[in-house]
Design a protein around this motif. Sequence first.
Motif, short mmCIF file in Angstrom:
data_model
loop_
_atom_site.label_atom_id
_atom_site.label_comp_id
_atom_site.label_asym_id
_atom_site.label_seq_id
_atom_site.Cartn_x
_atom_site.Cartn_y
_atom_site.Cartn_z
N ARG A 2 111.75 -44.19 115.60
CA ARG A 2 112.83 -43.22 115.58
C ARG A 2 112.24 -41.84 115.32
O ARG A 2 111.38 -41.67 114.45
N THR A 3 112.69 -40.84 116.07
CA THR A 3 112.18 -39.49 115.90
C THR A 3 113.20 -38.65 115.14
O THR A 3 114.34 -38.51 115.57
N GLU A 4 112.77 -38.08 114.01
CA GLU A 4 113.64 -37.20 113.23
C GLU A 4 113.40 -35.76 113.65
O GLU A 4 112.24 -35.35 113.85
N LEU A 6 114.09 -32.10 112.12
CA LEU A 6 114.54 -31.43 110.90
C LEU A 6 114.23 -29.94 110.95
O LEU A 6 113.17 -29.55 111.43
N SER A 12 111.27 -30.62 104.32
CA SER A 12 110.77 -31.19 105.58
C SER A 12 109.27 -30.93 105.71
O SER A 12 108.53 -31.75 106.26
N ASP A 161 110.58 -37.87 122.22
CA ASP A 161 111.54 -38.74 121.53
C ASP A 161 111.02 -40.19 121.55
O ASP A 161 110.66 -40.71 122.61
N LEU A 166 108.41 -37.28 113.47
CA LEU A 166 109.07 -36.06 112.99
C LEU A 166 108.75 -34.84 113.85
O LEU A 166 107.61 -34.62 114.25
#
Length: 348
Positions: A2-4, A6, A12, A161, A166
């Motif tokens: 999963r790509t966050e 922020l 962050s 993605d 991150l």
Amino acid sequence: MRTELLPVSPESLARAGELIRAGQLVGFPTETVYGLGANALDEGAVRRIFEAKGRPGDNPLIVHISDLAQLPPLIAAEPGDTARRLMAAFWPGPMTLIFPKSDRVSPVVTAGLDTVAVRFPAHPAARALIDAARRPIAAPSANRSGRPSPTTAAHVLEDMDGRVPLILDGGPCDVGLESTVVDLSGAEPRILRPGGVTREMLAAAAGGATVDPAVLRPLGEGEVARSPGMKYRHYAPAGELTIVTGAEAAVIRAICARYDAALAAGRRPLILALEGHLPAYGDRRALSLGADAAGMAHAMFARLRDADALDADVLFSEAVPTDGVGLAVMNRLGRAAAFRIVEAEGDA
Ligand code: AMP
Ligand code: MG
């Protein structure tokens, strides 16, 4: 994975620093374009960059520092006079210098070369990330290999993605084109890749500067790229791009004629033009490249991505003169066009 995504914040940045120390990748803003960073001293982490981008293993990475004290461990000998002058004038900033490398720098970073490319970025978030990681960060542009470089966090997400944990969002990049890459092995600094620090600026600081001939033309048969990245097709939109040069009115006439012919042939043409020229293209589909060379540097990669989103299969772009940042603009545009450059006839 999963790509966050922020926004840049103390929290962050701390999280990003931990990820870098743990051998993971982080997408982050710089003043040039968004970078895809890994701990430069961790070979396994650096390999992940090549995997995530689909980057050929013979295209070396730039190592980013946030303090001049991080330089000596990376390089084999003290910087010479010219290097010191350029560092004093343009660091932190969009200039990358090539030095003989120390043993601490893995050949994975340098693609087997005995030199290492180093940059001290000006962007506060880039510097804060390197500080938080407490390590130099190897980072190419955060695009999938061959795609236009990302100048917003949304562009990075488009390409990365699911491939990185991150992405830090610091808004659009200032310069919009990658750093100026400078070779210091000769008598004068030699520009391998033009960028925001221009030939004129380098010459003023170092008493002269030359431009590698491969900057504005394709490599000849059997010619070896001094900057390995310059041998690959780059920055390319999916459609076929042609650059039209010449006197203003002649360029506009030539682009209109080519556009109309393409449309009549059932194709989906698109024009990339300076802002002030848009009215001259009437109701033809045209996107603005900004007001001048600096605007074009800022907007160009985003417009090339827009061209893909609009499903254009044939593109025509105006050109700018190759002085100042115009050299970098025409280098990237030329490569995006696989150097399909035509001269419009007529002088009025
Ligand atoms: P990017 O990371 O996408 O901005 O690309 C980095 C650029 O720096 C590529 O064009 C590389 O060829 C160039 N580069 C990195 N390291 C070196 C080096 N040691 N010598 C010459 N060019 C380099
Ligand atoms: Mg790149």
